[in-house]
Scaffold this active site. Structure first.
Site, PDB file in Angstrom:
ATOM      1  N   PRO A 274       0.821  -1.214   0.000  1.00  0.00           N
ATOM      2  CA  PRO A 274       0.000   0.000   0.000  1.00  0.00           C
ATOM      3  C   PRO A 274       0.857   1.266   0.000  1.00  0.00           C
ATOM      4  O   PRO A 274       1.901   1.316   0.653  1.00  0.00           O
ATOM      5  CB  PRO A 274      -0.766  -0.109   1.316  1.00  0.00           C
ATOM      6  CG  PRO A 274       0.154  -0.882   2.199  1.00  0.00           C
ATOM      7  CD  PRO A 274       0.894  -1.845   1.317  1.00  0.00           C
ATOM      8  N   GLY A 275       0.425   2.265  -0.723  1.00  0.00           N
ATOM      9  CA  GLY A 275       1.101   3.564  -0.700  1.00  0.00           C
ATOM     10  C   GLY A 275       0.105   4.620  -0.270  1.00  0.00           C
ATOM     11  O   GLY A 275       0.152   5.149   0.840  1.00  0.00           O
ATOM     12  N   CYS A 347       1.815  29.078 -15.903  1.00  0.00           N
ATOM     13  CA  CYS A 347       1.294  29.493 -17.211  1.00  0.00           C
ATOM     14  C   CYS A 347       0.661  28.333 -17.963  1.00  0.00           C
ATOM     15  O   CYS A 347       1.137  27.945 -19.039  1.00  0.00           O
ATOM     16  CB  CYS A 347       2.422  30.092 -18.034  1.00  0.00           C
ATOM     17  SG  CYS A 347       3.343  31.276 -17.101  1.00  0.00           S
ATOM     18  N   TYR A 376       1.362  10.927  -3.453  1.00  0.00           N
ATOM     19  CA  TYR A 376       1.460  11.419  -4.825  1.00  0.00           C
ATOM     20  C   TYR A 376       1.297  12.942  -4.860  1.00  0.00           C
ATOM     21  O   TYR A 376       0.736  13.504  -5.787  1.00  0.00           O
ATOM     22  CB  TYR A 376       0.447  10.704  -5.741  1.00  0.00           C
ATOM     23  CG  TYR A 376       0.597   9.197  -5.640  1.00  0.00           C
ATOM     24  CD1 TYR A 376       1.683   8.559  -6.221  1.00  0.00           C
ATOM     25  CD2 TYR A 376      -0.305   8.433  -4.899  1.00  0.00           C
ATOM     26  CE1 TYR A 376       1.865   7.187  -6.084  1.00  0.00           C
ATOM     27  CE2 TYR A 376      -0.132   7.048  -4.761  1.00  0.00           C
ATOM     28  CZ  TYR A 376       0.955   6.441  -5.355  1.00  0.00           C
ATOM     29  OH  TYR A 376       1.132   5.094  -5.216  1.00  0.00           O
TER      30      TYR A 376
HETATM   31  N1  PLP Z   1       2.857  -1.495  -6.004  1.00  0.00           N
HETATM   32  C1  PLP Z   1       3.146  -1.158  -7.270  1.00  0.00           C
HETATM   33  C2  PLP Z   1       3.878  -2.133  -8.111  1.00  0.00           C
HETATM   34  C3  PLP Z   1       2.761   0.076  -7.784  1.00  0.00           C
HETATM   35  O1  PLP Z   1       3.041   0.396  -9.049  1.00  0.00           O
HETATM   36  C4  PLP Z   1       2.053   0.969  -6.948  1.00  0.00           C
HETATM   37  C5  PLP Z   1       1.575   2.269  -7.443  1.00  0.00           C
HETATM   38  O2  PLP Z   1       1.676   2.642  -8.563  1.00  0.00           O
HETATM   39  C6  PLP Z   1       1.797   0.599  -5.627  1.00  0.00           C
HETATM   40  C7  PLP Z   1       2.200  -0.646  -5.192  1.00  0.00           C
HETATM   41  C8  PLP Z   1       1.091   1.505  -4.662  1.00  0.00           C
HETATM   42  O3  PLP Z   1      -0.200   1.785  -5.041  1.00  0.00           O
HETATM   43  P1  PLP Z   1      -1.165   2.580  -4.065  1.00  0.00           P
HETATM   44  O4  PLP Z   1      -0.476   3.846  -3.710  1.00  0.00           O
HETATM   45  O5  PLP Z   1      -2.386   2.817  -4.852  1.00  0.00           O
HETATM   46  O6  PLP Z   1      -1.406   1.725  -2.875  1.00  0.00           O
END
Ligand code: PLP
Length: 422
Positions: A274-275, A347, A376
């Site tokens: 998860p990110g 711009c 992000y």
């Molecule tokens: N794992 C992989 C391989 C990814 O490319 C990404 C995001 O692009 C993530 C995990 C994390 O995704 P998220 O931030 O939606 O959890």
């Protein structure tokens, strides 16, 4: 949900007034809540307790070293996609056996460094890459672990730019190619194929796309087992959605309840990446209102932050809630109950944070908080229009720490070379 709340009309991050942070460090400014970050990591960790997965936080979401260090110290691993992210992971002393490395375009140098570091495994995305890693491992004389990233061809019902698990996307291997690789695995003398990986997209708010992808993955895992190929790991990627507007994303618990029974059909160790779920709700971008302007057809609030600081609205048309840092300023407010475009100074007409947004009364000089900007946000920022990248502050309880200094004009030109005479 998060630790940004109003107290007597002032927005607080944990126990610190956001306005004080803006005055102390200037704007635009990213502000993160330590507690929100940790809460989200532990929400997932606890929801999945029964199968005790390794949670590899996805560095790309927010790669600030302090953020990474906090998570690594809680026991998280890291999901990386470049040599630069590997460098960060090593810098925060993430144990290599908690690092997984995806990307369709890993270079020779990146692969070599990751092999030398002894990461848990590469998530391999093509046959050419597999052969390349095998060659480099042989040259280094180091047997190397890999996992196959499968493209399960499912529709994640999210923005097309963050859809990654359809066969029309560049990511991963189709099942047939993966099967051929596994059956010929003896050929890759320097590789040990340890597992299977999927990542179907980002900001996915329902469990059903995950369920169908994981079902496909588990059934492939079972099929391979029947053929005598036992794979130790199943990495189900990231992608969990968060609330930006009125979405009702599945909770960590709901997600776990849906997918654990499927995963338990195998004995495999589970990895999550998860990110957004961890970093997104923990951050805001604070900007200052520079000018309020009306044209015959539109009203604009021009702020000092821009698309180079937070590109999601410009790139995906993404919605971010925008709140006044101090509510109900006074009756001298220039605006009342009207809709405004909230825009930056860049711009480009794509440089906006919100379109036709109704906003409570405010004046030039007031601060606004762009919510849900922890993932992000800074990590996708740039120097476009020669704008300095902004400072980042982390709040823990009643203390605030500068975790990234604002860039200076000198930083902007640091690596440029002026040729005297051509
Ligand atoms: N794992 C992989 C391989 C990814 O490319 C990404 C995001 O692009 C993530 C995990 C994390 O995704 P998220 O931030 O939606 O959890």
């Amino acid at each position: 949900m998060h630790e940004f709340r109003y107290l007597r009309n002032n927005l607080f991050c944990e126990r610190v007034k956001v306005e004080d942070l803006a005055k102390r460090w200037g704007t635009p400014l990213y502000v993160y809540s330590y507690k929100t970050l940790l809460d989200h990591y532990w929400k997932l960790k606890n929801a999945f307790r029964e199968i005790n997965p390794l949670i590899c936080y996805s560095v790309k979401a927010n790669s600030n070293l302090s953020i990474l260090k906090i998570l690594v110290e809680q026991g998280a691993g890291l999901d990386i996609v470049s040599g630069g992210e590997l460098f960060r992971a090593i810098k925060v002393k993430c144990p290599p056996k908690r690092i997984v490395y995806a990307s369709v375009g890993k270079t020779e140098r990146e692969i070599e460094t990751a092999i030398r570091q002894g990461i848990l495994f590469f998530n391999v995305e093509s046959v050419s890459e597999l052969e390349n890693i095998n060659r480099i491992a042989e040259r280094l004389g180091k047997k190397t672990n890999v996992s196959l990233r499968i493209n399960p061809d499912v529709e994640p019902q999210t923005h097309r730019f963050i859809t990654t698990g359809k066969l029309t996307n560049k990511f991963g291997l189709d099942f047939q190619t993966a099967e051929e690789i596994l059956k010929k695995r003896e050929k890759y003398l320097w590789l040990k194929i340890k597992g299977l990986h999927i990542h179907i997209g980002s900001q996915i708010i329902e469990s059903s796309p995950f369920v169908s992808a994981i079902r496909k993955l588990v059934s492939f895992h079972r099929q391979m087992k029947e053929e005598g190929i036992d794979l130790e790991y199943l990495n189900i990627g990231g992608g969990l959605g968060i609330i930006y507007y009125k979405e009702k994303p599945q909770t960590a618990k709901e997600f776990a309840l849906c997918v654990i029974p499927i995963l338990k059909e195998t004995q495999a160790k589970v990895i999550l990446e998860p990110g957004r779920f961890i970093a997104g709700p923990s951050g805001i971008l604070v900007v200052k209102v520079l000018y309020i302007k009306s044209t015959p057809s539109k009203n604009f609030i021009i702020v000092d932050g821009a698309m180079n600081d937070l590109i999601r609205p410009a790139l995906y048309g993404a919605y971010h809630e925008i709140l006044p840092v101090t509510k109900f300023q006074n009756q001298k407010s220039k605006i009342k109950n009207q809709k405004y475009d909230i825009v930056g100074p860049i711009c480009e007409s794509g440089d906006f944070f919100a379109k036709d947004r109704e906003i409570s009364p405010l004046r030039e000089g007031d601060y606004l908080a762009i919510m849900g900007a922890g993932a992000y946000g800074f990590s996708m920022s740039s120097n476009y229009n020669s704008r300095c990248r902004v400072a980042e502050v982390l709040v823990k309880d009643d203390k605030a720490y500068l975790i990234r200094r604002r860039e200076t004009y000198r930083d902007l030109v640091r690596n440029e070379v002026v040729i005297d005479k051509f």
